[in-house]
Scaffold this active site. Structure first.
Site, PDB file in Angstrom:
ATOM      1  CE  LYS A 269     -42.644 -34.153  83.125  1.00 20.37           C
ATOM      2  NZ  LYS A 269     -43.270 -32.952  82.592  1.00 20.37           N
TER       3      LYS A 269
ATOM      4  CE  LYS B 128     -45.289 -41.236  79.067  1.00 17.70           C
ATOM      5  NZ  LYS B 128     -45.650 -39.921  79.533  1.00 17.70           N
TER       6      LYS B 128
ATOM      7  CE  LYS C 106     -39.961 -34.757  73.933  1.00 22.55           C
ATOM      8  NZ  LYS C 106     -40.742 -33.556  73.998  1.00 22.55           N
TER       9      LYS C 106
END
Ligand code: TYM
Length: 333
Positions: free
Chosen positions: A112, A199, A202
């Protein structure tokens, strides 16, 4: 009795990865005997600092998604994570027995932040809050997609550390139960690919909302990465992302037929455009009833809130008992 538990973040609209990797699996499992806890991880959603109004909306939307897709709220306890503040107390207790090294190994944090997320303390300690969620309900089985497996393993480690430090060492003296992760049986469901072949996520912007329909659905399907080989060229179906999408929705016989025709090539072979048209039809059909139920549920938000409140009562009582046990074990009671 087996206790099943899982959560889903309310950071955005739920996508096909959430559906095949989690929600559909949860709904199927909730038909089995056992206890079932499914929650909307709104504390976790704060790691992306959403706008308050948006977060409130998304929580309800996530609940509506579960109910529209068929979760039986009489059999499964559906609730909002932040209605159970006991998990934040457990988070602290667990954080005191968790080494920095364990968190530093988390793929999700590295992933992230590499994608531009702010490296906040909350994002870093996210797996501890998730472990608290899992351990608070004495869950035995945590049904998740592949990307959450490491987090469940971290919860196992944290439970083990806490038990070693504060359990009395006897077989029945463990404070926390050891949870096991469970992925959907099919690998293509445990890790659903996105429109670009990575993958589906969002945060990668390659996702497709479960209830997308009409022109927007067509537009999204047109984004699925393909190549410029002509239809008549014989191709290995294994490398064609569009066929992977088709397999998620078509009956096995139909998928096999499309794959054979692509593999054979020649004048009768379908072009990517044909496959896209069929894929749109299949998706529209797959979610048709759920879409109608969603519209109905959205007309009655009070009823959805009532169901969440009822779920919270059950969940909170359970988490409070675990919290009390953990506080007593470490000398705070
Ligand atoms: P979240 O919200 O990212 O994802 C929710 C569920 O969807 C699965 N999933 C996928 N499965 C297959 N293919 C994909 N492309 C895909 N993308 C997402 C995830 O594996 C997950 O099962 N940290 C969790 C939420 C959480 C939680 C928990 C889960 C908080 N506390 C306790 C289980 C137990 C998360 O962010 O999931």
């Amino acid at each position: 009795m087996t206790t099943f538990l899982s959560g889903i973040q309310s950071t955005g609209l739920q996508h096909l990865g959430n559906y095949f990797g989690a929600i559909r699996h949860h709904i199927e499992l909730a038909r089995e005997d056992g206890e079932h806890f499914y929650f909307i991880a709104d504390y976790h959603a704060l790691t992306t600092t959403p706008k308050p109004e948006e977060l409130r909306e998304r929580v309800r939307e996530t609940a509506v998604t579960y109910l529209a897709l068929g979760l039986d709220a009489e059999k499964a306890c559906l609730f909002r994570q932040s209605d159970v503040p006991e998990v934040t107390e457990l988070t602290w207790l667990l954080s005191c027995v968790t080494g920095m090294g364990l968190l530093e190994r988390a793929h999700s944090y590295k992933d992230k932040t590499a994608k531009g997320a702010k490296p906040s303390v909350g994002l870093f300690t996210y797996p501890i809050l998730m472990a608290a969620d899992i351990l608070a309900y004495d869950s035995n089985v945590v049904p998740v997609g592949k990307d959450q497996i490491q987090h469940v393993e971290m919860a196992q480690d944290m439970a083990g550390h806490f038990n070693n430090v504060y359990g009395d060492g006897s077989e029945g003296g463990a404070v926390f139960q050891r949870p096991e992760a469970r992925m959907p049986k099919e690998a293509a469901h445990a890790k659903v690919l996105g429109l670009d072949g990575e993958k589906m996520s969002k945060s990668y912007g390659n996702d497709l909302w479960i209830f997308e329909t009409g022109k927007k659905l067509k537009k999204a399907i047109n984004r699925i990465a393909t190549d410029s080989r002509p239809p008549e060229e014989a191709k290995d179906p294994a490398g064609i992302l569009l066929l992977d999408f088709l397999k998620l929705f078509a009956e096995a016989g139909e998928s096999a037929e499309w794959c054979e025709r692509v593999q054979a090539g020649g004048a009768d072979a379908p072009g990517y455009g044909h496959i896209k048209v069929r894929l749109v039809e299949l998706i529209e059909e797959h979610f048709r009833e759920a879409r109608a139920r969603r519209d109905e549920l959205l007309r009655d938000p009070g009823e959805v809130d009532r169901q969440l409140a009822a779920g919270a009562l059950v969940a909170r009582a359970r988490a409070a008992a675990t919290r009390d046990r953990a506080l007593a074990a470490c000398g705070l009671r």
